[in-house]
Scaffold this motif. Structure first.
Motif, PDB file in Angstrom:
ATOM      1  N   PRO A   1       0.836  -1.206   0.000  1.00 28.55           N
ATOM      2  CA  PRO A   1       0.000   0.000   0.000  1.00 28.55           C
ATOM      3  C   PRO A   1       0.874   1.261   0.000  1.00 28.55           C
ATOM      4  CG  PRO A   1      -0.736  -1.574   1.657  1.00 28.55           C
ATOM      5  CD  PRO A   1       0.568  -2.076   1.150  1.00 28.55           C
ATOM      6  N   GLY A   2       0.470   2.210  -0.779  1.00 31.78           N
ATOM      7  CA  GLY A   2       1.212   3.469  -0.828  1.00 31.78           C
ATOM      8  C   GLY A   2       2.277   3.473  -1.901  1.00 31.78           C
ATOM      9  N   SER A   3       3.300   2.637  -1.751  1.00 29.57           N
ATOM     10  CA  SER A   3       4.416   2.652  -2.695  1.00 29.57           C
ATOM     11  C   SER A   3       4.142   1.839  -3.947  1.00 29.57           C
ATOM     12  CB  SER A   3       5.676   2.115  -2.013  1.00 29.57           C
ATOM     13  OG  SER A   3       5.573   0.714  -1.800  1.00 29.57           O
ATOM     14  N   GLY A   4       3.331   0.793  -3.829  1.00 32.31           N
ATOM     15  CA  GLY A   4       3.108  -0.100  -4.958  1.00 32.31           C
ATOM     16  C   GLY A   4       4.256  -1.037  -5.223  1.00 32.31           C
ATOM     17  N   THR A   5       5.297  -0.988  -4.401  1.00 31.01           N
ATOM     18  CA  THR A   5       6.455  -1.869  -4.561  1.00 31.01           C
ATOM     19  C   THR A   5       6.102  -3.276  -4.102  1.00 31.01           C
ATOM     20  OG1 THR A   5       7.931  -0.015  -4.125  1.00 31.01           O
ATOM     21  CG2 THR A   5       8.861  -2.230  -3.920  1.00 31.01           C
ATOM     22  N   ASP A   6       6.476  -4.269  -4.883  1.00 33.61           N
ATOM     23  CA  ASP A   6       6.197  -5.647  -4.503  1.00 33.61           C
ATOM     24  C   ASP A   6       6.897  -5.998  -3.192  1.00 33.61           C
ATOM     25  OD1 ASP A   6       4.587  -6.103  -6.642  1.00 33.61           O
ATOM     26  OD2 ASP A   6       6.029  -7.300  -7.786  1.00 33.61           O
ATOM     27  N   ALA A   7       6.139  -6.588  -2.281  1.00 33.11           N
ATOM     28  CA  ALA A   7       6.691  -6.993  -0.991  1.00 33.11           C
ATOM     29  C   ALA A   7       5.825  -8.102  -0.420  1.00 33.11           C
ATOM     30  CB  ALA A   7       6.717  -5.815  -0.018  1.00 33.11           C
ATOM     31  N   GLU A   8       6.386  -8.870   0.495  1.00 29.66           N
ATOM     32  CA  GLU A   8       5.580  -9.855   1.200  1.00 29.66           C
ATOM     33  C   GLU A   8       4.490  -9.116   1.981  1.00 29.66           C
ATOM     34  OE1 GLU A   8       8.409 -12.125   3.478  1.00 29.66           O
ATOM     35  OE2 GLU A   8       9.000 -13.316   1.729  1.00 29.66           O
ATOM     36  N   ILE A   9       3.289  -9.670   1.976  1.00 30.44           N
ATOM     37  CA  ILE A   9       2.127  -8.965   2.532  1.00 30.44           C
ATOM     38  C   ILE A   9       2.352  -8.512   3.962  1.00 30.44           C
ATOM     39  CG2 ILE A   9      -0.194  -9.448   3.413  1.00 30.44           C
ATOM     40  CD1 ILE A   9      -0.886 -10.640   0.747  1.00 30.44           C
ATOM     41  N   ILE A  10       3.030  -9.304   4.758  1.00 27.24           N
ATOM     42  CA  ILE A  10       3.213  -8.957   6.167  1.00 27.24           C
ATOM     43  C   ILE A  10       4.129  -7.753   6.353  1.00 27.24           C
ATOM     44  CG2 ILE A  10       4.269  -9.779   8.335  1.00 27.24           C
ATOM     45  CD1 ILE A  10       1.464 -10.902   7.773  1.00 27.24           C
ATOM     46  N   GLU A  11       5.030  -7.504   5.415  1.00 20.85           N
ATOM     47  CA  GLU A  11       6.062  -6.497   5.663  1.00 20.85           C
ATOM     48  C   GLU A  11       5.518  -5.080   5.875  1.00 20.85           C
ATOM     49  OE1 GLU A  11       9.025  -7.008   6.658  1.00 20.85           O
ATOM     50  OE2 GLU A  11       8.642  -9.137   6.456  1.00 20.85           O
ATOM     51  N   PRO A  12       4.605  -4.579   5.045  1.00 18.86           N
ATOM     52  CA  PRO A  12       4.066  -3.242   5.354  1.00 18.86           C
ATOM     53  C   PRO A  12       3.349  -3.213   6.703  1.00 18.86           C
ATOM     54  CG  PRO A  12       3.544  -3.875   3.104  1.00 18.86           C
ATOM     55  CD  PRO A  12       4.084  -5.101   3.775  1.00 18.86           C
ATOM     56  N   LEU A  13       2.684  -4.290   7.046  1.00 18.66           N
ATOM     57  CA  LEU A  13       1.996  -4.357   8.343  1.00 18.66           C
ATOM     58  C   LEU A  13       3.008  -4.356   9.485  1.00 18.66           C
ATOM     59  CD1 LEU A  13      -0.651  -7.106   7.443  1.00 18.66           C
ATOM     60  CD2 LEU A  13      -0.872  -4.613   7.268  1.00 18.66           C
ATOM     61  N   ARG A  14       4.142  -5.001   9.254  1.00 20.72           N
ATOM     62  CA  ARG A  14       5.208  -4.995  10.264  1.00 20.72           C
ATOM     63  C   ARG A  14       5.751  -3.580  10.462  1.00 20.72           C
ATOM     64  NH1 ARG A  14       7.963  -9.587  11.252  1.00 20.72           N
ATOM     65  NH2 ARG A  14       7.884 -10.291   9.082  1.00 20.72           N
ATOM     66  N   GLN A  15       5.926  -2.869   9.370  1.00 18.78           N
ATOM     67  CA  GLN A  15       6.453  -1.507   9.467  1.00 18.78           C
ATOM     68  C   GLN A  15       5.501  -0.592  10.233  1.00 18.78           C
ATOM     69  OE1 GLN A  15       9.582  -1.096   8.533  1.00 18.78           O
ATOM     70  NE2 GLN A  15       9.488  -3.252   7.923  1.00 18.78           N
ATOM     71  N   TRP A  16       4.213  -0.908  10.187  1.00 12.57           N
ATOM     72  CA  TRP A  16       3.218  -0.093  10.883  1.00 12.57           C
ATOM     73  C   TRP A  16       2.982  -0.580  12.308  1.00 12.57           C
ATOM     74  CZ3 TRP A  16      -0.160  -0.639   5.929  1.00 12.57           C
ATOM     75  CH2 TRP A  16       0.355   0.221   4.943  1.00 12.57           C
ATOM     76  N   GLY A  17       3.735  -1.584  12.751  1.00 13.16           N
ATOM     77  CA  GLY A  17       3.663  -2.021  14.130  1.00 13.16           C
ATOM     78  C   GLY A  17       2.750  -3.191  14.411  1.00 13.16           C
ATOM     79  N   ALA A  18       2.154  -3.776  13.372  1.00 14.14           N
ATOM     80  CA  ALA A  18       1.248  -4.902  13.611  1.00 14.14           C
ATOM     81  C   ALA A  18       2.009  -6.172  13.979  1.00 14.14           C
ATOM     82  CB  ALA A  18       0.388  -5.158  12.374  1.00 14.14           C
ATOM     83  N   TYR A  19       3.258  -6.271  13.566  1.00 15.42           N
ATOM     84  CA  TYR A  19       4.099  -7.426  13.895  1.00 15.42           C
ATOM     85  C   TYR A  19       5.469  -6.938  14.318  1.00 15.42           C
ATOM     86  CZ  TYR A  19       0.500 -10.109  11.497  1.00 15.42           C
ATOM     87  OH  TYR A  19      -0.706 -10.659  11.128  1.00 15.42           O
TER      88      TYR A  19
END
Length: 209
Positions: free
Chosen positions: A167-185
């Motif tokens: 979300p936001g960047s559109g860069t391919d990443a594992e689904i969990i990674e943006p959520l991790r950056q936002w503190g969910a993991y």
């Protein structure tokens, strides 16, 4: 095999197993265990239950069933008006009913995640991951057996590591990674994992038990 294909024939069983695991673990909590700390370091057993139930209601609402949680699942109060078992049962029953409305041929569904629509098998397995891993958190906190099997964990890890535009960047990443950056993991636990369950837990920032 891509993640969608790998999960296409199993996601309904994965959801059912994960929801059952959450309900069973909550039913096994003793009267003096509600305020115990959990592997979710900032939350007690009761707060994890509130979070897990709220997340499932959010998935149901995204699928068009129910209004969603009446509270912020990421700011659980630690106080439940009524039975925790009833709270969880009502949440997973509603979300299971929502998944039952999704036809096998439905390719994508909306989710409450910032990613938006995701391939159906991946979205459903991510909902299952949320329930199953929080069931593990509660089980560890209250001295119950782990609800995670290696087969279940392998499916959950497949969904978590699905490559998708962030979300936001559109860069391919594992689904969990943006959520991790936002503190969910939490950060990945950099310890060798010898089983799919340990690998899943380490990937989600939890030390395996």
């Amino acid at each position: 095999m891509n993640s969608t294909a790998a999960l296409e024939t199993v996601w309904r069983d994965v959801v059912a197993t994960s929801y059952r695991a959450l309900g069973d673990v909550v039913a096994g909590i003793a009267d003096d265990q509600w305020n115990l700390p959990t592997p979710c370091s900032e939350w007690t057993v009761t707060q994890v239950i509130q979070h897990a139930a709220g997340d499932q209601l959010a998935y149901a609402a995204a699928l068009g069933v129910g209004p969603g949680p009446s509270y912020n699942p990421f700011d659980p109060s630690g106080e439940i008006g009524g039975s925790a078992a009833d709270l969880v049962r009502e949440a997973v029953d509603q979300t299971a009913a929502a998944w039952a409305t999704v036809a096998d041929e439905t390719t994508t569904v909306p989710t409450p995640l910032p990613h938006g629509d995701l391939p159906t098998p991946v979205a459903a397995t991510l909902a299952a991951l949320d329930a199953a891993v929080h069931a593990w958190d509660i089980a560890i906190a209250t001295g119950q057996p782990s609800p995670l099997t290696d087969d279940l964990s392998a499916h959950l890890l497949t969904a978590a590591r699905t490559i998708h535009p962030a979300p936001g960047s559109g860069t391919d990443a594992e689904i969990i990674e943006p959520l991790r950056q936002w503190g969910a993991y939490a950060a990945v636990v950099e310890t060798a994992a010898t089983t799919p369950t340990a690998e899943l837990l380490h990937y989600l920032g939890r030390a395996s038990a």
